[in-house]
Design an enzyme around this catalytic site. Structure first.
Site, PDB file in Angstrom:
ATOM      1  N   SER A  45     -17.542  -5.965 -12.882  1.00 29.87           N
ATOM      2  CA  SER A  45     -17.601  -6.083 -11.304  1.00 29.87           C
ATOM      3  C   SER A  45     -17.115  -7.353 -11.021  1.00 29.87           C
ATOM      4  O   SER A  45     -17.018  -7.664  -9.741  1.00 29.87           O
ATOM      5  CB  SER A  45     -18.635  -5.571 -10.622  1.00 29.87           C
ATOM      6  N   LYS A 100     -23.478 -10.883  -8.086  1.00 32.74           N
ATOM      7  CA  LYS A 100     -22.306 -10.675  -6.954  1.00 32.74           C
ATOM      8  C   LYS A 100     -22.133 -12.076  -6.225  1.00 32.74           C
ATOM      9  O   LYS A 100     -22.818 -12.966  -6.566  1.00 32.74           O
ATOM     10  CB  LYS A 100     -22.448  -9.464  -6.168  1.00 32.74           C
TER      11      LYS A 100
END
Length: 276
Positions: A45, A100
């Site tokens: 990701s 993230k």
């Protein structure tokens, strides 16, 4: 007079070694809990900024480490800034740590137009190693898994959306419940709906005052990231730390039962890489 090799002398040395090991273990535990912890990148990701199979050091004291078995956090040394790569408890399963990039802070207004990110009306350039894998979703195309439900947004056309800030007064009605219900629950309050009326802790309510700060995070691999676009706002209390440096990296898909292949997959060029 006892010889140095007597049982008593051996017991004394054993005790000293045991005490040294216990002290070392205690220091290691303190460092891991409050200062720096290792983290492995499990998915793609954040590619190509971070690769699956990267091992990182994570700075835990910078945002204030949590004291184990309590809700208390130590004082922070710094605040989260735009663009920080952060590790946090995944809000939908807090037994998992996610990583993230923070793209919006408490009080910011975020929007994505044709894949371009705007924060408070200003365009935010795509990070150096970030990218896309699939075709762009067009305006007007609604993704059912996107947060909040029934918004009509998709991963490439999103918002505008204000990130909640401590003290914000937000509406509680049928239109806004999908946006704020998780926040109200996280902050320890009960919501229920009867007809057109919303009840907060058993009493009718039209608004709610936000008690904490929240963030909006996204993966650099914009088409393959389970991030705030899908599950919503990140509570400040779920912050774990800031990514520091890659200290090891290899192909996670190769088996340890093929040691030569595993060793040959070491990504030497990534070792020592500062994360940004």
């Amino acid at each position: 007079m006892k010889a140095s090799g007597t049982p008593a002398g051996g017991r004394k040395k054993s005790k000293e070694w045991f005490e040294a090991l216990m002290i070392a273990a205690l220091f290691a535990a303190v460092i891991r809990v409050f200062i720096v912890e290792s983290y492995r990148i499990p998915t793609s990701s954040m590619e190509s900024t971070l690769m699956a199979g990267d091992f990182l050091f994570v700075n835990k004291f910078v945002y204030g480490a949590r004291v184990p078995f309590t809700d208390y956090r130590l004082p922070s040394f710094d605040e989260v800034e735009h663009g920080d790569i952060i590790v946090f408890k995944y809000p939908e399963d807090r037994s998992l740590n996610y990583i993230k990039r923070c793209v919006a802070l408490p009080g910011d207004t975020l929007e994505i137009r044709n894949r371009e990110l705007f924060v408070n009306g200003s365009r935010v350039p795509l990070p150096e190693h970030a990218g896309f894998l699939r075709q762009m979703a067009p305006p007007g195309y609604a993704e059912s898994q996107i947060f909040p439900r029934f918004s009509g947004y998709n991963k490439d056309q999103y918002g505008p959306l204000r990130v909640p800030k401590q003290g914000d007064e937000v509406p509680l009605d049928a239109m806004h419940l999908p946006l704020y219900a998780a926040i109200v629950s996280y902050e320890g309050h009960a919501l229920s709906v009867s007809g057109d009326r919303v009840f907060l802790d058993g009493r009718p309510a039209e608004t709610y005052r936000v008690e904490g700060n929240y963030y909006f995070v996204m993966g650099d691999n914009r088409d393959n990231s389970l991030d705030s676009r899908y599950w919503g706002f990140l509570p400040e209390g779920d912050l774990v730390g800031q990514a520091l440096m890659v200290y090891w990296s290899w192909n996670p898909n190769l088996s340890f039962f093929a040691p030569m292949e595993k060793l040959s997959s070491i990504r030497w060029e990534r070792i020592g890489l500062i994360v940004h």
